[in-house]
Design a protein around this motif. Structure first.
Motif, short mmCIF file in Angstrom:
data_model
loop_
_atom_site.label_atom_id
_atom_site.label_comp_id
_atom_site.label_asym_id
_atom_site.label_seq_id
_atom_site.Cartn_x
_atom_site.Cartn_y
_atom_site.Cartn_z
N ASN A 126 0.80 -1.23 0.00
CA ASN A 126 0.00 0.00 0.00
C ASN A 126 0.83 1.28 0.00
OD1 ASN A 126 -2.34 -1.59 0.19
ND2 ASN A 126 -2.24 -1.63 2.43
N SER A 127 2.11 1.18 0.34
CA SER A 127 2.93 2.37 0.51
C SER A 127 3.89 2.57 -0.67
CB SER A 127 3.75 2.29 1.81
OG SER A 127 4.59 3.42 1.94
N ARG A 128 3.57 3.51 -1.55
CA ARG A 128 4.46 3.83 -2.66
C ARG A 128 5.55 4.81 -2.23
NH1 ARG A 128 0.48 4.50 -7.96
NH2 ARG A 128 -0.39 2.38 -7.88
N LYS A 129 5.35 5.46 -1.10
CA LYS A 129 6.35 6.41 -0.62
C LYS A 129 7.57 5.68 -0.07
CE LYS A 129 6.99 10.32 2.52
NZ LYS A 129 6.35 11.21 3.52
N ARG A 130 7.34 4.65 0.75
CA ARG A 130 8.46 3.91 1.34
C ARG A 130 9.01 2.85 0.40
NH1 ARG A 130 7.55 0.82 5.88
NH2 ARG A 130 5.33 0.60 5.40
N PHE A 131 8.16 2.34 -0.49
CA PHE A 131 8.58 1.27 -1.41
C PHE A 131 8.13 1.60 -2.83
CE2 PHE A 131 7.62 -0.60 2.78
CZ PHE A 131 8.88 -1.07 3.12
N PRO A 132 8.76 2.60 -3.45
CA PRO A 132 8.35 3.04 -4.79
C PRO A 132 8.84 2.10 -5.90
CG PRO A 132 10.22 4.32 -4.07
CD PRO A 132 9.86 3.41 -2.92
N GLY A 133 8.21 0.94 -6.02
CA GLY A 133 8.61 -0.02 -7.04
C GLY A 133 9.98 -0.63 -6.79
N THR A 134 10.34 -0.77 -5.52
CA THR A 134 11.71 -1.20 -5.19
C THR A 134 11.83 -2.66 -4.80
OG1 THR A 134 11.30 -0.39 -2.94
CG2 THR A 134 12.45 1.09 -4.45
N SER A 178 15.19 2.26 -1.28
CA SER A 178 15.40 3.20 -2.38
C SER A 178 16.01 2.46 -3.56
CB SER A 178 16.30 4.36 -1.94
OG SER A 178 17.56 3.88 -1.50
N LEU A 179 15.62 2.86 -4.74
CA LEU A 179 16.02 2.15 -5.96
C LEU A 179 17.32 2.70 -6.52
CD1 LEU A 179 15.02 -0.02 -7.99
CD2 LEU A 179 13.99 1.85 -9.29
N ASN A 180 18.28 1.80 -6.74
CA ASN A 180 19.52 2.17 -7.43
C ASN A 180 19.40 1.86 -8.92
OD1 ASN A 180 20.72 2.86 -4.92
ND2 ASN A 180 21.21 0.71 -4.56
N SER A 181 18.86 0.69 -9.23
CA SER A 181 18.61 0.32 -10.63
C SER A 181 17.56 -0.78 -10.65
CB SER A 181 19.89 -0.19 -11.30
OG SER A 181 19.61 -0.67 -12.61
N ALA A 182 16.57 -0.62 -11.53
CA ALA A 182 15.52 -1.63 -11.66
C ALA A 182 15.95 -2.79 -12.55
CB ALA A 182 14.25 -1.00 -12.21
N ASN A 183 17.06 -2.61 -13.27
CA ASN A 183 17.54 -3.65 -14.20
C ASN A 183 16.40 -4.13 -15.11
OD1 ASN A 183 20.26 -3.70 -13.29
ND2 ASN A 183 19.63 -4.90 -11.52
N LEU A 184 15.71 -3.18 -15.70
CA LEU A 184 14.52 -3.49 -16.49
C LEU A 184 14.84 -4.27 -17.76
CD1 LEU A 184 12.55 -0.12 -16.21
CD2 LEU A 184 12.11 -2.27 -15.00
N GLY A 185 16.08 -4.20 -18.23
CA GLY A 185 16.44 -4.92 -19.45
C GLY A 185 16.21 -6.41 -19.34
#
Length: 225
Positions: free
Chosen positions: A42-50, A76-83
């Motif tokens: 539910n929390s995008r502030k503390r866990f923004p897609g991380t 906090s996100l350093n890299s999502a490695n979306l590739g």
């Protein structure tokens, strides 16, 4: 209750209760950890897609002495490695790296070489480059860090083709950015892939789900070497 920050690679995440998630992560400082992320769904502030698999993150952890289950306060996100997610075959290969680590590395057993090998490789696992070269050397390094290294002096006795022999001996000394530019012939790639698949299965008591899925995927006509 001590609190610390550590860089980590998210290996997996499952929903827990109404809003929490249980996270499996390989951390730089503490090895493999399991942690609950309260309210993560539910929390995008503390866990923004991380908390997605393969993400390179910095975790803010609460650690209670005597308990193996940590608590993630924020990430906090350093890299999502979306590739990795752009190609199913690439994603399946990355999943094998993750499952091998989860299968053989104990909780809270720091292993800097394992972390460095995985972390440095993930950013180059994408269909745009020579990702298989990066993956295969990362797998060799991870296996070695877990105690299952290939005896380089015995490479010739294993009857690898000259191309694979040179690739292994030289590739272990190269950074992923360089490996990402080094292609292998279809024959050499198939030879090395077969060896690594057999090595992964030989050291594991149960069948690896990721390896089974990858095998079926590669059997599809469009994915054969």
């Amino acid at each position: 209750m001590p609190r610390c920050e550590t860089d980590a690679i998210i290996l997996g995440c499952v929903d827990f209760g109404e809003s929490d998630r249980i996270v499996s992560a390989l951390t730089k400082d503490r090895g493999l950890i399991a942690a609950v992320a309260k309210g993560a769904r539910n929390s995008r502030k503390r866990f923004p897609g991380t908390l997605e698999p393969f993400s390179d993150v910095t975790l803010d952890l609460f650690i209670k002495p005597g308990q193996e289950l940590y608590r993630v306060e924020a990430a906090s996100l350093n890299s999502a490695n979306l590739g990795i997610r752009e190609d199913l075959v690439v994603c399946a290969h990355a999943a094998v790296l993750v499952e091998i680590i989860k299968e053989h590395l104990g909780l809270l057993d720091p292993c800097p070489v394992t972390y460095a090998s995985l972390s440095s490789a993930l950013g180059f696992l994408s269909p745009g480059g020579q990702w298989f070269s990066v993956w295969s050397i990362a797998m060799l390094k991870i296996l070695a860090s877990l105690g299952y290294g290939l005896d380089l002096a015995a490479i010739e006795r294993r009857r690898f083709t000259p191309e694979v022999q040179v690739f292994i001996t030289k590739g272990l000394e190269l950074e992923p950015a360089v490996l990402n530019k080094l292609g292998l012939s279809p024959r050499a790639r198939a030879e090395l892939q077969t060896y690594l698949f057999k090595a992964c299965q030989a050291i594991t008591e149960r069948p690896l789900k990721s390896l089974g899925f990858l095998g079926k995927l590669l059997d599809a006509p469009q994915n054969r070497c």
